[in-house]
Design a protein around this motif. Structure first.
Motif, mmCIF file in Angstrom:
data_model
loop_
_atom_site.group_PDB
_atom_site.id
_atom_site.type_symbol
_atom_site.label_atom_id
_atom_site.label_comp_id
_atom_site.label_asym_id
_atom_site.label_seq_id
_atom_site.Cartn_x
_atom_site.Cartn_y
_atom_site.Cartn_z
ATOM 1 N N SER A 117 44.412 40.023 49.044
ATOM 2 C CA SER A 117 43.598 39.075 48.279
ATOM 3 C C SER A 117 42.709 39.782 47.252
ATOM 4 N N TRP A 118 42.379 41.041 47.471
ATOM 5 C CA TRP A 118 41.571 41.812 46.537
ATOM 6 C C TRP A 118 42.410 42.329 45.368
ATOM 7 N N LEU A 119 43.721 42.194 45.455
ATOM 8 C CA LEU A 119 44.639 42.577 44.367
ATOM 9 C C LEU A 119 45.502 41.371 44.002
ATOM 10 N N GLU A 120 44.878 40.277 43.773
ATOM 11 C CA GLU A 120 45.629 39.044 43.526
ATOM 12 C C GLU A 120 46.587 39.219 42.347
ATOM 13 N N ASP A 160 47.902 40.550 53.184
ATOM 14 C CA ASP A 160 46.737 39.876 52.613
ATOM 15 C C ASP A 160 46.658 40.149 51.107
ATOM 16 N N PRO A 182 40.178 47.262 51.812
ATOM 17 C CA PRO A 182 38.748 47.116 52.140
ATOM 18 C C PRO A 182 38.315 48.163 53.174
ATOM 19 N N ASP A 189 43.576 50.269 47.467
ATOM 20 C CA ASP A 189 42.152 49.935 47.548
ATOM 21 C C ASP A 189 41.850 48.980 48.708
ATOM 22 N N SER A 209 46.968 44.306 56.210
ATOM 23 C CA SER A 209 46.444 44.482 54.851
ATOM 24 C C SER A 209 47.497 44.177 53.798
#
Length: 144
Positions: free
Chosen positions: A83-86, A81, A65, A63, A78
């Motif tokens: 961060s959207w799947l912490e 990072d 960004p 997923d 990505s």
């Protein structure tokens, strides 16, 4: 420790990295990752025969960004990072990798290099990042 009492150490970032396994190993590894509290994602590479298809599969499953690019540098950025799947750690399970390896070995090798570098990055941040690449066992001796 897993519910079974067997602890393979997936929560230990110093042991994380890129490993070749068989398709039969993926379900148990997903369960062990879950038991360790890590975020597991399966990436099916069947029919994946190009860099573009590979990058799209990974971006879709994880997923990424919308703003993420579709090139090797963007993949590396990505994966560093997430961060959207912490999560306290990550387990990527690549299914059916043989076709990609056979059709575009250079892209397969680049993927392995990126996954290894990303794992080292996360290890330096004390976060386990595992990649398990499913191939036929008879291919293992050719892999270094």
């Amino acid at each position: 420790m897993s519910e079974s009492g067997f602890d393979p150490g997936l929560a230990d970032p110093t042991r994380a990295g890129v490993f070749f396994v068989t398709e039969d190993d993926l379900d148990p590894l997903a369960a062990v990752g879950r038991d360790a509290g890590l975020l597991s994602r399966r990436i099916d590479l069947s029919g994946c025969d190009s860099k573009g298809a590979l990058l799209l599969r990974i971006a879709t499953v994880l997923d990424f960004p919308q703003s993420s690019g579709r090139n090797w540098d963007a993949l590396s950025d990505s994966l560093r990072d997430l961060s959207w799947l912490e999560a306290p750690g990550y387990v990527l399970l690549f299914e059916q990798a043989q076709e990609l390896r056979e059709r575009t070995e250079a892209d397969f090798d680049t993927l392995l290099d990126i996954l290894d570098e990303v794992s080292q990055f996360w290890t330096s941040n004390e976060v386990p990042f595992w990649s398990f690449i499913a191939l036929p066992e008879e291919d293992f001796p050719d892999l270094q």
